[in-house]
Write an enzyme that holds these catalytic residues in place. Structure first.
Site, mmCIF file in Angstrom:
data_model
loop_
_atom_site.group_PDB
_atom_site.id
_atom_site.type_symbol
_atom_site.label_atom_id
_atom_site.label_comp_id
_atom_site.label_asym_id
_atom_site.label_seq_id
_atom_site.Cartn_x
_atom_site.Cartn_y
_atom_site.Cartn_z
ATOM 1 N N ARG A 1 -12.979 -59.913 -2.723
ATOM 2 C CA ARG A 1 -12.602 -58.773 -1.882
ATOM 3 C C ARG A 1 -11.189 -58.931 -1.318
ATOM 4 N NH1 ARG A 1 -13.879 -57.297 3.798
ATOM 5 N NH2 ARG A 1 -14.197 -55.023 3.948
ATOM 6 N N HIS B 1 -8.180 -56.167 -1.406
ATOM 7 C CA HIS B 1 -7.577 -55.643 -0.175
ATOM 8 C C HIS B 1 -6.099 -56.005 -0.068
ATOM 9 C CE1 HIS B 1 -11.255 -54.488 2.466
ATOM 10 N NE2 HIS B 1 -11.469 -54.220 1.192
ATOM 11 N N ASN C 1 -10.464 -54.573 7.387
ATOM 12 C CA ASN C 1 -10.495 -56.035 7.415
ATOM 13 C C ASN C 1 -11.063 -56.639 8.692
ATOM 14 O OD1 ASN C 1 -9.244 -56.231 4.845
ATOM 15 N ND2 ASN C 1 -7.219 -55.996 5.762
ATOM 16 N N HIS D 1 -19.430 -54.900 -6.266
ATOM 17 C CA HIS D 1 -20.460 -54.833 -5.233
ATOM 18 C C HIS D 1 -21.814 -55.318 -5.729
ATOM 19 C CE1 HIS D 1 -18.227 -51.750 -2.454
ATOM 20 N NE2 HIS D 1 -17.646 -52.929 -2.520
#
Length: 332
Positions: A66, A70, A98, A197
């Protein structure tokens, strides 16, 4: 205990033997052999630290994956996400996507420290993020791929970019696709990368509205399986419990596979941003069905899309810097 843990890590490292996908990078400045001469042990160092962290906590694989996502969606893949607030820099760690959720920074610190001992100021934090994401995927049972390398680190961060560019759990399908296209990614990339996911967790606060008030009418999301919704309400009340964690894929939460897509077809996607892949676009629904039926196809597309995402606006040549520590820029 130490001996058994070391043996487990050794066995875990053997999992890096699946077929490795090799794709041509669209950026000629990035290539997998970048550190072959300047830091030949770089990839092994990253791999060993990630393996130790994931052996200690399986969830860490999703957390590290992740972080790369990001980072790349804000100013490109330049490790801007890793900077703490200092010297006029406002950290991206405090952004809505975040805050209270981005994690794994200590693992990256350990990797960087080991690399600095082996070959000082040679391997960038941006490349560490890309490698850690790949290694985490493989450790969880997912595809392997060659990571193009040669990124440099930014000397700035963008809190506004983090707030505005990263798709949010409650975004509409069109908004999510628009944010992907803004980065040069397409629908296949969106659906394939959403497949990450298949591992990891999400907080109650990220999907609560689906359980109680999806459309402002005080009713649950009609696209969410109601028996599943009832289970979720047990630990995600109307108020409180914001940080309670739920598996994004409750079938195999620590195994990287295509069960996430099977859950979407059963109306059991946890986040709104997951379920809209089946309800708002026939093209994305078709891809979800393909991936649910063909795990190998999902792995192939995911690996290609990860390379493509890793090519978003990298700093190369004399741009940026190679940080000595990932949390702050080098002193002038």
């Amino acid at each position: 205990m130490a001996r058994s843990m070391s043996f487990f890590i050794f066995i875990t490292l053997l999992s890096f033997a699946p077929i490795c996908f090799s794709f041509k990078s669209n950026n000629d400045n990035l290539y997998p052999q970048y550190y072959h001469k300047s830091c030949p042990q770089a990839l092994e160092i990253v791999k060993s630290v990630v393996a130790k962290a994931v052996a200690k906590e399986a969830r860490m694989a999703a957390s590290l994956l992740r972080l790369h996502f990001h980072d790349c969606f804000v100013k490109g893949c330049d490790a801007s996400l890793l900077l703490d607030s200092s010297n006029g820099i406002v950290t991206e760690k405090g952004s809505n996507p975040n805050k209270n959720s981005a994690r794994g920074f200590e693992v990256l610190d350990e990797i960087k420290s080991a690399l600095e001992k082996e070959c000082p100021q040679t391997v960038s934090c941006a490349d560490i993020l890309a490698l850690a994401a790949r290694d985490s995927t493989v450790l969880a049972g997912g595809p392997n791929w060659e990571v193009p390398l040669g990124r440099r680190d930014s000397r700035s961060a963008s809190l506004s970019g983090s707030n505005n560019n990263i798709p949010a759990p409650n975004n509409t399908f069109d908004s999510i696709l628009s944010k992907f296209k803004r980065q040069g990614l397409d629908l296949v990339d969106l659906v394939a990368l959403s497949g990450s996911h298949t591992i990891g967790n999400s907080r109650c606060t990220s999907f609560r509205q689906r359980l109680y008030n999806q459309s402002g009418n005080n009713k649950p999301d009609s696209t969410l399986d109601q028996s599943y919704a009832a289970q979720l309400r047990n630990r995600c009340p109307k108020s409180g419990g914001d940080q309670n964690l739920f598996f994004l894929d409750f079938i195999s939460p620590t195994k990287f596979d295509n069960s996430y897509f099977k859950l979407l077809l059963a109306s059991k996607g946890l986040l709104n941003s997951d379920q809209v892949l089946t309800t708002k676009s026939q093209a994305s629904l078709a891809l979800v069905k393909q991936y649910a039926e063909d795990n190998a196809l999902f792995f192939d597309h995911f690996a290609k899309s990860m390379v493509k995402m890793g090519n978003i606006s990298p700093l190369t040549g004399s741009s940026g810097e190679i940080r000595k520590t990932c949390r702050k820029i080098n002193s002038s």
